[in-house]
Design an enzyme around this catalytic site. Structure first.
Site, PDB file in Angstrom:
ATOM      1  CE1 TYR A  30      -1.397   3.429   4.332  1.00 29.14           C
ATOM      2  CE2 TYR A  30      -2.241   2.633   6.405  1.00 29.14           C
ATOM      3  CZ  TYR A  30      -1.220   2.660   5.573  1.00 29.14           C
ATOM      4  OH  TYR A  30       0.135   2.498   6.030  1.00 29.14           O
TER       5      TYR A  30
ATOM      6  CD  GLN B 279      -2.789   1.656   0.435  1.00 26.21           C
ATOM      7  OE1 GLN B 279      -3.406   0.609  -0.340  1.00 26.21           O
ATOM      8  NE2 GLN B 279      -3.096   2.730   0.177  1.00 26.21           N
ATOM      9  CD  GLU B 280       2.833   3.696   3.614  1.00 21.92           C
ATOM     10  OE1 GLU B 280       2.993   4.539   3.025  1.00 21.92           O
ATOM     11  OE2 GLU B 280       2.013   3.711   4.913  1.00 21.92           O
ATOM     12  CB  SER B 281       6.825   1.597  -1.732  1.00 21.78           C
ATOM     13  OG  SER B 281       6.893   0.309  -1.201  1.00 21.78           O
TER      14      SER B 281
END
EC number: 4.2.2.n1
Length: 483
Positions: free
Chosen positions: A441, A314-316
């Site tokens: 998120y 999800q972040e990168s």
């Protein structure tokens, strides 16, 4: 006098016939009425279900899981007995087992079928679903069954309900033909559609949505039926303590939020489907995740390593060199302040980033009030990971001020978008936050984690038990359908 003798003789004969007919039925009714007592005496509730990614499966830690499992376990606890799960291949096998008293309850996202009203009892409805025709994305999309030609390979699992639906259609469309494969589960047939091994199958809409999270090539052509209630099936009886107990349990489960929590756990993430996103993600699971799996396992701590991996995606998107315009960097997209706090000096080093991200997430979990159920603390912590600890505490305060329970994640998460509305954030300690992004998120991470779990479950199952050939099936043509 003669007439009286005849009437007495006839009456006696009828009485003897009635005794002969009623006695065995009394035994049956007595047996059925004592079904609840039998469960109590043996100390076990036997539930029949089907192994798939929604109803029942063994999780990566070797523990049973699934919507039907969680609900069945809660009902067994309510009855004060142990739970025994019997996994069967298809709905026909479940109904046969229930008819022959081999199971106490059939629970597998089973749609309401009116024709079973005399054979079984229905439990309360807890969701709804429909039958859908499924094809492989990229191929021509049929708009109705009439567009299926004789050369199209339509394969269904063993299901009397589907057979009746297709047989009725075949009377209007004589060229319609299909195969019944009793060796493959509904999920297995969905996977074969995704892999292009068969053209079409018909499946429960709940199972279709779940399968799309690991095989986005699965596409819905149209609904075969209208939505119908989904509920458990119980043994038939003129009086049933078991049905009464189930009704009381379900009423309580609705009131105390158990049903909502279970549905949120297994349904919330599958309600969202983005072909491009899921396709990119499953490709990344195959090609990129193996590079970092050992690190996620090494630094998982008290977390499931798959959840840690989902956060990183999800972040990168598992890019250790990722950098955002705001200055966060690395596979876990850490701020400079967080990196300093976690005592790492290179945010683009995958091992340092994963280690620091895990430690920071563990610290955030420790900041969640102990009044929050342990299994829900991670969702609060992820909210804080995304928008800051202060804003997470703010949304708890907001939930309480609106009359909700700040310890109930379902109530808290629905209020996250309100953090961007002035009438609410102007009264909060930490002010404005993009709460709607935090909401998405957390939902994405849950979806990504479940996709990893089910991707590996399906892969391991195919390795240990290769799919039977589609040719191992019964072909239904207009001729043998009428026999």
């Amino acid at each position: 006098m003669k007439g009286l003798v005849i009437r007495i003789s006839v009456a006696l004969a009828l009485l003897l016939w009635a005794v002969d007919m009623v006695f065995p039925w009394q035994q049956i009714i007595r047996s059925e009425a004592n079904h609840y007592e039998a469960i109590q005496e043996r100390g076990t509730l036997v539930v029949g279900t089907i192994n798939n990614s929604v109803s029942y499966f063994i999780d990566p830690n070797g523990n049973p899981a699934g919507l039907e499992y969680d609900l069945s376990k809660s009902f067994a606890d309510y009855l004060g007995v142990e739970l025994e799960i019997k996994s069967l291949d298809n709905s026909d096998a479940l109904f046969d087992a229930l008819q022959n008293n081999k199971i106490d309850i059939a629970a597998a996202n089973l749609l309401h079928q009116q024709r079973y009203q005399k054979q079984f009892q229905f439990g309360p409805a807890y969701t709804s679903a429909s039958w859908q025709l499924v094809y492989r994305k990229g191929k021509d999309k049929p708009r109705s069954l009439t567009q299926l030609s004789a050369k199209d390979k339509l394969v269904i699992t063993q299901s009397e309900e589907l057979l009746n639906i297709l047989s009725a259609q075949q009377k209007k469309q004589p060229t319609l033909s299909w195969q019944i494969n009793s060796l493959l589960s509904q999920e297995a047939l969905l996977l074969q559609v995704a892999e292009g091994k068969i053209d079409y199958t018909i499946a429960n809409s709940i199972d279709v949505s779940a399968a799309q999270q690991i095989k986005p090539e699965i596409a819905v052509a149209f609904d075969i039926t209208d939505e119908a209630d989904v509920h458990w099936y119980l043994p038939s009886s003129s009086y049933s303590e078991l049905q009464a107990a189930l009704l009381d349990f379900m009423n309580g489960a609705i009131e105390n939020g158990l049903i909502a929590r279970i549905e949120e756990k297994y349904f919330s993430h599958i309600a969202q489907f983005d072909y491009v996103d899921i396709k990119s993600y499953t490709n990344a699971i195959e090609k990129i995740l193996p590079k970092y799996t050992a690190l996620f396992k090494k630094y998982q701590g008290e977390l499931d390593w798959r959840l840690l991996a989902a956060v990183a995606y999800q972040e990168s998107h598992w890019n250790e060199d990722a950098t955002s315009p705001t200055g966060v960097r690395g596979i876990m997209m850490l701020t400079k302040a967080t990196a300093d706090r976690m005592k790492i000096n290179d945010r683009t080093d995958a091992e340092q980033s994963i280690k620091a991200g895990s430690e920071y997430l563990h610290w955030l979990i420790s900041q969640v009030p102990n009044s929050v159920p342990q299994e829900d603390k991670i969702w609060y912590a992820l909210t804080a990971y995304n928008m800051g600890l202060g804003h997470m505490l703010d949304v708890r305060r907001l939930t309480k001020s609106l009359g909700g329970d700040p310890d109930n994640w379902l109530e808290v998460k629905k209020n996250l978008p309100l953090l961007a509305e002035k009438q609410y954030y102007s009264k909060l300690k930490y002010g404005y936050a993009r709460g709607y992004e935090a909401f998405q998120y957390v939902e994405n991470i849950r979806r990504y984690m479940n996709s990893i779990i089910n991707y590996h479950r399906v892969r391991d199952d195919q390795i240990s038990r290769p799919l039977e050939k589609v040719t191992d099936s019964i072909m239904i043509t207009p001729q043998n359908s009428q026999d």
